[in-house]
Design a protein around this motif. Sequence first.
Motif, PDB file in Angstrom:
ATOM      1  N   ILE A  21      -4.436   3.834   1.379  1.00  0.00           N
ATOM      2  CA  ILE A  21      -4.307   2.465   0.865  1.00  0.00           C
ATOM      3  C   ILE A  21      -2.827   2.215   0.572  1.00  0.00           C
ATOM      4  N   GLY A  22      -2.371   1.026   0.944  1.00  0.00           N
ATOM      5  CA  GLY A  22      -0.964   0.716   0.723  1.00  0.00           C
ATOM      6  C   GLY A  22      -0.787  -0.635   0.048  1.00  0.00           C
ATOM      7  N   ARG A  23       0.262  -0.736  -0.727  1.00  0.00           N
ATOM      8  CA  ARG A  23       0.606  -2.033  -1.342  1.00  0.00           C
ATOM      9  C   ARG A  23       1.910  -2.499  -0.717  1.00  0.00           C
ATOM     10  N   LEU A  24       1.837  -3.637  -0.021  1.00  0.00           N
ATOM     11  CA  LEU A  24       3.028  -4.167   0.638  1.00  0.00           C
ATOM     12  C   LEU A  24       4.092  -4.515  -0.388  1.00  0.00           C
ATOM     13  N   LYS A  25       5.333  -4.247  -0.007  1.00  0.00           N
ATOM     14  CA  LYS A  25       6.432  -4.676  -0.890  1.00  0.00           C
ATOM     15  C   LYS A  25       6.451  -6.206  -0.940  1.00  0.00           C
ATOM     16  N   PRO A  26       6.881  -6.792  -2.041  1.00  0.00           N
ATOM     17  CA  PRO A  26       6.971  -8.253  -2.111  1.00  0.00           C
ATOM     18  C   PRO A  26       7.828  -8.785  -0.955  1.00  0.00           C
ATOM     19  N   GLY A  27       7.328  -9.806  -0.285  1.00  0.00           N
ATOM     20  CA  GLY A  27       8.089 -10.428   0.798  1.00  0.00           C
ATOM     21  C   GLY A  27       7.854  -9.799   2.161  1.00  0.00           C
TER      22      GLY A  27
END
Lengths: 438, 241
Positions: free
Chosen positions: A211-217
């Motif tokens: 599972i990954g959390r995209l960096k803002p933007g």
Amino acid sequence: MNDLRYAFRLLAKSPGFTAVVVLTLALGIGAHTAIFSIVNATFLRALPYPEPDRLVHLSETGDSNVAYPNFEDWYAGQDVFSALAIYRTDGRKLKTPDSAEQIAIAQVSADFFPAVGVHAAQGRDLTADDDRAGAAPVVWLTHAAWQRYFAGDPKIIGQTVLLDGAPTGVAGILPASFHFHRSADLFVPLGPFLDQLFMRERGNRNGTYVIGRLKPGVTFEAARAQMTAIGRRLEQAYPKVNAGRGIFMQPLRERLAGEARTNLLLLLGAVGMVLLIACVNVANMLLARSFGRAREMAIRTALGASRRDLFRQLLAESLLLAAAGGVVGALLGAWGYDIVSRLVPWEMRALMEGTAGLDRGVLLFIIGLTLITGIAFGLAGAWAVNRLLQSQLFGVTGTDPLTYAGSALLLLLAALVACYVPARRAMRINPTEALRAE
Amino acid sequence: MNTETNGQSLIKLEGVTKVFLTDEVETHALSGIHLDILKGEYVSIAGPSGCGKSTLLSILGLLDTPTDGQYVLNSRPVQGLSLAERARIRNREIGFIFQSFNLIGDLTVYENVDLPLTYRGMPAAERKQRVNEALEKVGMAHRAKHLPSQLSGGQQQRVAVARALAGYPSVLLADEPTGNLDSKNGDAVMELLENLHKTGSTIVMVTHDHRFARHAVRSVHLFDGRVVEESATTKEAEMSL
């Protein structure tokens, strides 16, 4: 109060009519509420994670599990995720103060909590040190497990529990609001178990997902482009175990609910029709009933009942029917929710068990909608009675197209102005004619 | 005993006409009716079937509007009022007694008499006093909790009279009040109306039965929608002697 009492008496006097109307309403309300609650929880409402649109599910091509060494290369080669974590679920025996329980655990890498956006409510967060080979075994309890197995004992932090007989320190308790999309009572770092599970072998894919959390933007497409490139490099670097295995990415919501979308939307359409049919049936029943009440309305009119008086009385009856239909519908909806939720993919269902249920807002909305429809149809019936009575005077047949077209138009208007117009129409029943008829 | 009128006009019709359109054919139910009814009068409207008696009563009761002409009730022109205003006046000024009683079957005797008062927004205590008074007057207080279906026709008509009385109306409009009753009960209801007249009530009664028409002090005869004769009844003649 008099209107409600009279309405209650009228409905009690016609138990067959009342039962059929209430059950019809309940069926429509219950079915629609159950399905819509699930569609709402599955597709419309945000996942119960902070900024859920930034969450991405990653696997190897074909949605297959991820080899740990590949994950390490993904982690090292990317700069599009603010957190990227591998996890797997398993079963363990937990020794509690009272007994031994078979429980579900999730083994996770160091970035897992930042990825799903959670911090320990008590104790400390998971660190990279916990996630290395040879680290002291530690565990984080979900709030539910803390309550269930340790009776919410606040002193459990720092104490040792036995997991499959291995002493494991309790490092923290997760907040009650946190729910993971897989069944897990406890979270433990994966690192100390890599050797035990032979996960250092690149060809061993041991039930793991990422599972990954995209960096803002960073957009999903940009992240996919980068991860696809990493996947190609790994295919070339390790052709023996990675040939044909790229990196597969999906937004987490799509991963959790995607395959149920067609079934649920079809079902939603079907119960929408059920609700429509329920409304039409109720309308027919109220219409038929209103013809039998022309005389009563005429008497009331002759005695000085105003539009408002007639409206109030009809409203009281509709309200009682809708309330009864709503109560039975809510019960049916709760029962139907459990059944229909089996159509939802298991990961989403796990998430819904903690965070969703029969949606009260949806229930109230549908009761309101059904109520307005019922009122509109019921009062249109009063108007139709008027029209019929007029037909006796002016030679218009009771089934002329104008009557029907007018009824349809009035239904719309009546729904909009909530009874004002139809009550006015009901006032125009010619009491002289109605009251002289035997 | 008060059978005197006070000379004040209560109802005044001037050139009232009512035309119904049926299959593009005009039917003149009433043609140029002139009628003056004084406060405290007991008037019967008689005539054969189809002469316009009930149409006239509907117009008097503000249940219908004249096609032409003027209707003044209690010094106020009422032919052009809105539905709501007509309902209000009907509730406050007019008491109806119907041939077929027209009680609401799901309401008790008490509730039936109470019903028009509830539309007036009258406080419960005052309503209770009025209902009990009206039921006492017609001798039905002991059946207050009964449903209409538990009463005889004569008793039902008494309740209907009580319902008409409870609001202290300016005029009682009775449409063939004995039409559904046997002669004994019919006589009893006529006696009740007569007693009400003696205590000052204005009554307009439609009947085609001369036997009952003579209970009134003035009789208006209609034929083909016109007043063809107005006369003092035998009773009035007897009283004037």
